[in-house]
Design a protein around this motif. Sequence first.
Motif, PDB file in Angstrom:
ATOM      1  N   GLN A 119       0.857  -1.186   0.000  1.00 38.72           N
ATOM      2  CA  GLN A 119       0.000   0.000   0.000  1.00 38.72           C
ATOM      3  C   GLN A 119       0.901   1.247   0.000  1.00 38.72           C
ATOM      4  O   GLN A 119       2.077   1.172   0.390  1.00 38.72           O
ATOM      5  CB  GLN A 119      -0.912  -0.025   1.226  1.00 38.72           C
ATOM      6  N   PRO A 120       0.372   2.396  -0.395  1.00 41.66           N
ATOM      7  CA  PRO A 120       1.238   3.559  -0.633  1.00 41.66           C
ATOM      8  C   PRO A 120       1.817   4.205   0.617  1.00 41.66           C
ATOM      9  O   PRO A 120       2.857   4.861   0.558  1.00 41.66           O
ATOM     10  CB  PRO A 120       0.303   4.552  -1.331  1.00 41.66           C
ATOM     11  N   GLY A 121       1.147   4.012   1.766  1.00 41.97           N
ATOM     12  CA  GLY A 121       1.599   4.714   2.969  1.00 41.97           C
ATOM     13  C   GLY A 121       2.707   3.988   3.726  1.00 41.97           C
ATOM     14  O   GLY A 121       3.191   4.491   4.749  1.00 41.97           O
ATOM     15  N   ILE A 122       3.131   2.843   3.222  1.00 41.74           N
ATOM     16  CA  ILE A 122       4.178   2.098   3.934  1.00 41.74           C
ATOM     17  C   ILE A 122       5.478   2.904   3.886  1.00 41.74           C
ATOM     18  O   ILE A 122       5.816   3.498   2.858  1.00 41.74           O
ATOM     19  CB  ILE A 122       4.356   0.681   3.324  1.00 41.74           C
ATOM     20  N   VAL A 123       6.206   2.937   5.013  1.00 46.72           N
ATOM     21  CA  VAL A 123       7.450   3.717   5.000  1.00 46.72           C
ATOM     22  C   VAL A 123       8.551   2.909   4.332  1.00 46.72           C
ATOM     23  O   VAL A 123       8.533   1.671   4.334  1.00 46.72           O
ATOM     24  CB  VAL A 123       7.901   4.207   6.405  1.00 46.72           C
ATOM     25  N   LEU A 124       9.496   3.630   3.755  1.00 48.22           N
ATOM     26  CA  LEU A 124      10.558   2.992   2.963  1.00 48.22           C
ATOM     27  C   LEU A 124      11.295   1.923   3.778  1.00 48.22           C
ATOM     28  O   LEU A 124      11.578   0.827   3.273  1.00 48.22           O
ATOM     29  CB  LEU A 124      11.525   4.083   2.473  1.00 48.22           C
ATOM     30  N   GLU A 125      11.583   2.230   5.029  1.00 47.19           N
ATOM     31  CA  GLU A 125      12.318   1.293   5.889  1.00 47.19           C
ATOM     32  C   GLU A 125      11.559  -0.035   6.038  1.00 47.19           C
ATOM     33  O   GLU A 125      12.174  -1.108   6.085  1.00 47.19           O
ATOM     34  CB  GLU A 125      12.485   1.943   7.256  1.00 47.19           C
ATOM     35  N   ALA A 126      10.230   0.040   6.104  1.00 50.03           N
ATOM     36  CA  ALA A 126       9.418  -1.179   6.237  1.00 50.03           C
ATOM     37  C   ALA A 126       9.467  -1.984   4.936  1.00 50.03           C
ATOM     38  O   ALA A 126       9.384  -3.224   4.965  1.00 50.03           O
ATOM     39  CB  ALA A 126       7.984  -0.824   6.595  1.00 50.03           C
ATOM     40  N   VAL A 127       9.600  -1.310   3.806  1.00 48.31           N
ATOM     41  CA  VAL A 127       9.763  -2.023   2.527  1.00 48.31           C
ATOM     42  C   VAL A 127      11.110  -2.765   2.535  1.00 48.31           C
ATOM     43  O   VAL A 127      11.201  -3.930   2.148  1.00 48.31           O
ATOM     44  CB  VAL A 127       9.698  -1.034   1.334  1.00 48.31           C
ATOM     45  N   HIS A 128      12.156  -2.087   3.002  1.00 46.62           N
ATOM     46  CA  HIS A 128      13.475  -2.743   3.104  1.00 46.62           C
ATOM     47  C   HIS A 128      13.371  -4.005   3.962  1.00 46.62           C
ATOM     48  O   HIS A 128      13.890  -5.061   3.598  1.00 46.62           O
ATOM     49  CB  HIS A 128      14.510  -1.804   3.749  1.00 46.62           C
ATOM     50  N   ALA A 129      12.692  -3.865   5.103  1.00 46.15           N
ATOM     51  CA  ALA A 129      12.586  -5.001   6.034  1.00 46.15           C
ATOM     52  C   ALA A 129      11.799  -6.144   5.397  1.00 46.15           C
ATOM     53  O   ALA A 129      12.175  -7.313   5.518  1.00 46.15           O
ATOM     54  CB  ALA A 129      11.927  -4.540   7.337  1.00 46.15           C
ATOM     55  N   ALA A 130      10.704  -5.802   4.684  1.00 43.34           N
ATOM     56  CA  ALA A 130       9.879  -6.847   4.057  1.00 43.34           C
ATOM     57  C   ALA A 130      10.681  -7.579   2.983  1.00 43.34           C
ATOM     58  O   ALA A 130      10.599  -8.811   2.867  1.00 43.34           O
ATOM     59  CB  ALA A 130       8.625  -6.215   3.454  1.00 43.34           C
ATOM     60  N   ALA A 131      11.469  -6.836   2.219  1.00 37.58           N
ATOM     61  CA  ALA A 131      12.289  -7.474   1.172  1.00 37.58           C
ATOM     62  C   ALA A 131      13.319  -8.404   1.819  1.00 37.58           C
ATOM     63  O   ALA A 131      13.533  -9.537   1.367  1.00 37.58           O
ATOM     64  CB  ALA A 131      12.984  -6.407   0.330  1.00 37.58           C
ATOM     65  N   ARG A 132      13.928  -7.932   2.903  1.00 35.82           N
ATOM     66  CA  ARG A 132      14.945  -8.728   3.611  1.00 35.82           C
ATOM     67  C   ARG A 132      14.361 -10.043   4.137  1.00 35.82           C
ATOM     68  O   ARG A 132      15.009 -11.091   4.093  1.00 35.82           O
ATOM     69  CB  ARG A 132      15.519  -7.922   4.782  1.00 35.82           C
ATOM     70  N   GLU A 133      13.119  -9.970   4.625  1.00 36.16           N
ATOM     71  CA  GLU A 133      12.460 -11.189   5.141  1.00 36.16           C
ATOM     72  C   GLU A 133      12.402 -12.280   4.086  1.00 36.16           C
ATOM     73  O   GLU A 133      12.366 -13.465   4.402  1.00 36.16           O
ATOM     74  CB  GLU A 133      11.016 -10.862   5.536  1.00 36.16           C
ATOM     75  N   HIS A 134      12.368 -11.875   2.816  1.00 37.19           N
ATOM     76  CA  HIS A 134      12.313 -12.852   1.719  1.00 37.19           C
ATOM     77  C   HIS A 134      13.687 -13.073   1.100  1.00 37.19           C
ATOM     78  O   HIS A 134      13.803 -13.588  -0.014  1.00 37.19           O
ATOM     79  CB  HIS A 134      11.313 -12.377   0.661  1.00 37.19           C
ATOM     80  N   GLY A 135      14.740 -12.634   1.794  1.00 42.98           N
ATOM     81  CA  GLY A 135      16.111 -12.859   1.308  1.00 42.98           C
ATOM     82  C   GLY A 135      16.459 -11.982   0.121  1.00 42.98           C
ATOM     83  O   GLY A 135      17.399 -12.271  -0.622  1.00 42.98           O
TER      84      GLY A 135
END
Length: 472
Positions: A119-135
Amino acid sequence: MSDPSPSDPSTPAQRLAQLRAAVPTLQLRTDAEDLAWYGVDWTRRWTPAPLAVALPGDVDEVQAVMRWAHANRVAVVPSGGRTGLSGGAVAANGELVLSLQRMNKVLAFDPVDRLLTVQPGIVLEAVHAAAREHGLAYPVDFAARGSCSIGGNIATNAGGIRVLRYGNTREWIAGLKLVTGTGELLDLGRGLVKNSSGYDLRHLAIASEGTLGVIVEATLKLTDPPPDTQVMLLALPSFEVLMQVFTTLRERLQLEAFEFFTDRALHHVVAHGAQPPFDAVHPYYVIAEFASGSEAQEVQVLSAFEYCTEQGWVEDGVISQGGAQAAQLWRLREGITESIAACVPYKNDVSVRISAMPAFLAETQALLAREYPHFEVVWFGHIGDGNLHINVLKPADMDNAAFVADCERVTTLLASTLQTHGGSISAEHGIGLVKKKYLASTRSPAEIAAMRGIKTVFDPAGILNPGKLFDA
Ligand SMILES: Cc1cc2nc3c(=O)[nH]c(=O)nc-3n(C[C@H](O)[C@H](O)[C@H](O)COP(=O)(O)OP(=O)(O)OC[C@H]3O[C@@H](n4cnc5c(N)ncnc54)[C@H](O)[C@@H]3O)c2cc1C
């Protein structure tokens, strides 16, 4: 996209009552504190005066708000983390702020396509963390990562410290959902790698600064995690050697980032609590991050460092030994914007082709020394992308309007220097309110006319972020 109905003469209170009736589930805030908080971005140059703040919880509510705003000709300012530096998210004229802050979830991950839908309101840092969770990694990164939103990043085509290696936000957007100025929902790109079926409207939405539609969903490309890296901080004797150091390091190392800042920038970051890196003071500094880990790479790093030193380009230097030291060195560059915020800086964010950088730097340096003898100027930037940030600090005893007027006079001269070098008045922050009077230095009259025409198609009533980017 239909024509708008005639303008509605109702009062603000009546308008809000209408909006509540049209979208009964919508969260609306009207407290003075909220209006002041949501009506500004990082520029803090304009006095906030929104009609209200709407906080939709889903796409249906965004569409309903836009249908209502279209029918009633109410101006809407899409709003993310409000870390923008160009006045794009400012609401100073009775607009409805449409904050996407509640729409901040990860919606899906596709391991085959390596796509993350958010969703658009997610902060950039949370996107980094979500990507990291999937390696995996989402590689766009910069100092506002803890508070800027992906919607704002897309709406400004944000750059940051890793553009040199990974490009701008635009490179990482595989799909977008956009609610137009009439409330229609467009599903753009849909994650397809190949799609040669006419205009790619997704790319019009990127960098549109909230003037064409509200981004309500984004599908982001992910990539392999970055390699092991080291960070090098170099002290340079002059501006002239900067591009030589850049060319040498780019040839010899796998560069992940290459940034520069001046002694004045370092002075402010250290005054803000950072550790001074060297005993002596030097006029210019470079921070470079590069792949490292193998013995061969380490030999290359030392040899590149020695070569630069032998040429007389480097007065001092340090190479990080471990993550903590790397983070400490990065703080010297990433802490600059925050460290000068209290001085109400007037910001230029300009770019030229990298090959034009030496000549542009020399002319700009002379221009600023001549025109700003009375102001402190703090330079830093993503020099490896041809992007320079010039921050002019307001003297404490000077009136803000007089300060801005003087800075705008010099920006007109800078814009003409940029035009000579084929550059841009905004590299990565957007035009917003701050730079709209200089747009013509970067875009031809025909281009601006085409942009206006496109705006009319997406937003026939002209209600989406009016007055930003250009006037109607
Ligand atoms: C300390 C600091 C460092 C920074 N460093 C960098 C840097 O290195 N590189 C860089 O590029 N920027 C940098 N910025 C600027 C800023 O963080 C970026 O412009 C960022 O992309 C803005 O995101 P935001 O969510 O805060 O957007 P906002 O400020 O809320 O909005 C910016 C623009 O996007 C529009 N918008 C927001 N959300 C949406 C949406 N969902 N749909 C449509 N339009 C929308 C707004 O209307 C506005 O025009 C920095 C800022 C700070 C404070």
